[in-house]
Design an enzyme around this catalytic site. Sequence first.
Site, PDB file in Angstrom:
ATOM      1  N   ASP A 183      38.830  49.894  54.105  1.00  0.00           N
ATOM      2  CA  ASP A 183      39.055  51.339  54.399  1.00  0.00           C
ATOM      3  C   ASP A 183      40.326  51.579  54.850  1.00  0.00           C
ATOM      4  O   ASP A 183      40.883  52.535  54.393  1.00  0.00           O
ATOM      5  CB  ASP A 183      37.938  51.898  55.462  1.00  0.00           C
ATOM      6  CG  ASP A 183      36.541  51.795  55.007  1.00  0.00           C
ATOM      7  OD1 ASP A 183      36.342  51.565  53.515  1.00  0.00           O
ATOM      8  OD2 ASP A 183      35.632  51.602  55.664  1.00  0.00           O
TER       9      ASP A 183
ATOM     10  N   LYS B  84      38.332  39.996  47.392  1.00  0.00           N
ATOM     11  CA  LYS B  84      38.252  38.761  46.518  1.00  0.00           C
ATOM     12  C   LYS B  84      37.091  38.495  45.696  1.00  0.00           C
ATOM     13  O   LYS B  84      37.019  38.178  44.595  1.00  0.00           O
ATOM     14  CB  LYS B  84      39.045  37.499  47.355  1.00  0.00           C
ATOM     15  CG  LYS B  84      39.214  36.182  46.299  1.00  0.00           C
ATOM     16  CD  LYS B  84      39.841  35.103  47.340  1.00  0.00           C
ATOM     17  CE  LYS B  84      40.184  33.861  46.324  1.00  0.00           C
ATOM     18  NZ  LYS B  84      40.487  32.712  47.412  1.00  0.00           N
ATOM     19  N   LYS B  85      36.102  38.682  46.506  1.00  0.00           N
ATOM     20  CA  LYS B  85      34.694  38.449  46.001  1.00  0.00           C
ATOM     21  C   LYS B  85      34.340  39.454  44.938  1.00  0.00           C
ATOM     22  O   LYS B  85      33.963  39.057  43.581  1.00  0.00           O
ATOM     23  CB  LYS B  85      33.694  38.485  47.241  1.00  0.00           C
ATOM     24  CG  LYS B  85      32.252  38.416  46.432  1.00  0.00           C
ATOM     25  CD  LYS B  85      31.230  38.354  47.839  1.00  0.00           C
ATOM     26  CE  LYS B  85      29.867  38.030  47.307  1.00  0.00           C
ATOM     27  NZ  LYS B  85      29.563  39.352  46.614  1.00  0.00           N
ATOM     28  N   GLU B  86      34.804  40.535  45.122  1.00  0.00           N
ATOM     29  CA  GLU B  86      34.734  41.861  44.216  1.00  0.00           C
ATOM     30  C   GLU B  86      35.322  41.659  43.078  1.00  0.00           C
ATOM     31  O   GLU B  86      35.072  41.880  41.532  1.00  0.00           O
ATOM     32  CB  GLU B  86      34.871  43.069  44.810  1.00  0.00           C
ATOM     33  CG  GLU B  86      34.058  43.633  46.034  1.00  0.00           C
ATOM     34  CD  GLU B  86      34.332  44.548  46.724  1.00  0.00           C
ATOM     35  OE1 GLU B  86      33.479  45.222  47.460  1.00  0.00           O
ATOM     36  OE2 GLU B  86      35.609  45.028  46.880  1.00  0.00           O
TER      37      GLU B  86
END
Length: 486
Positions: free
Chosen positions: A275, A209-211
């Site tokens: 990952d 979400k942040k990215e």
Amino acid sequence: MTQQKLLDTVKHFGSLTEHVLVVGDVMLDRYLMGEVNRISPEAPVPVVLIKSQHDRAGGAANVAANLSLLGISTRVIGCVGTDIEADILLNLMTATNINVEHVIRSKQRPTVAKTRILGGHQQMMRLDQEDNTTFSTEENAQLLGAIQAEIARKPAVVILSDYAKGLLSAEVCQQLISQCHTHGITVLVDPKGHDYAKYQGATALTPNKKETAEACGTSIHDASLIEKATALKNTLNLEFLVVTRGEEGISLIDADSHLLPATAKQVFDVSGAGDTVIATLAAGLIHQLSPLEALQLANIAAGVVVGKVGTVPINRNELIEALASEQSSEQAHKVCDLPHLMQKVEAWKKAAQKIVFTNGCFDLLHAGHVTYLEAAKKRGDKLILGLNTDRSVSALKGPTRPVVHENDRARVLAALESVDAVILFDEDTPLNLINAVKPNVIAKGSDYTADQVVGGKEVESWGGEIALIDLVAGRSTSNIIKKLES
């Protein structure tokens, strides 16, 4: 897709000859774990008494480890130094059957390593060893040669695992994506940074979400974040975009937008969860799951790994166990009261899914029942079964019926793949239930005529239809009871 189909898919992981290529920043994750009982007399810092040390494959190497432990043949392109950390990392990867033939050993940079010091489950400090400067001409030549050799092997999926350590430059990303297009290879990217232009033309990206907010030039609190992410998907010409949202779940943006709720029961450590998501997504795709189905699988896998301490990959047996648990929970949740059922109905109608309703006693479940319910389900997308309570069965069939208690009948029916919801009703007819649900189709056995179907006229009044389903001759609860009594 039902949990049973997902479970069947995972059981077949490892049966295909296709392989996945992971390209990206491999690293060593080291954990120094101990206890904190005092503050140092030398400085106001805690003293950690080390009890154990664990070395694990991190970054792109963790993506590869997830794939390999799921049973997927996996090859890696990355870069390590000529240090002891390189030897440890390469040994960790080969120990899990990852092919490291094209992991470059560079004299110009150290192996990326992250050392985390933990007191109990609390991370006290992280020590990083890295050099994220641009790759030299020599390193790039080795890298591009490795990519060309691996693409010639025609992997089913290529994963770009970008941790911004210098390996995945814009030039490398675009050359790799272009070569994959030429060979019809799916490209999944776990991105980093603010400028996603270097991933242009990939099949999909999986930012958190942040990215996502950073790439869209906005805040994680922006109510229109998913709309902006959709615009980003279109700008980059992606087939779909996946946004991992922590405790909020995972969003899939393709032709529509889907939100999958988080599945974790307990969260200890989120490191490595991304990952696991991209690795399991790739595993699902090469086994012919749709992006949504593969992401449902990835969501469950992520829920497992966040319950562990440190970077720990999922393995096939753990995923099978988690799916079996989810399946049991999913079946139990099919048995609804009216408010719960109406929540399901609202969601199904919002998704433009066709709802079929049927009802009956379903005492001593037999092949005729199962065949009938499978045929009824085929008339739409979701099948609701109105089940007579014990009292109403006795009123219809006599004081010796039902043979099976109403709660047991409901639970057994909920285990059928064809049934999406079961609700008990105590009235003489299910008319009130039908009026509440307003199904698109009402199904009954072909021993009825259309004018005999309770609720038939009502369903037709709102544009629905009556479906009369052929019954299997000779199959009935009454016949079973007679045979037992003879």
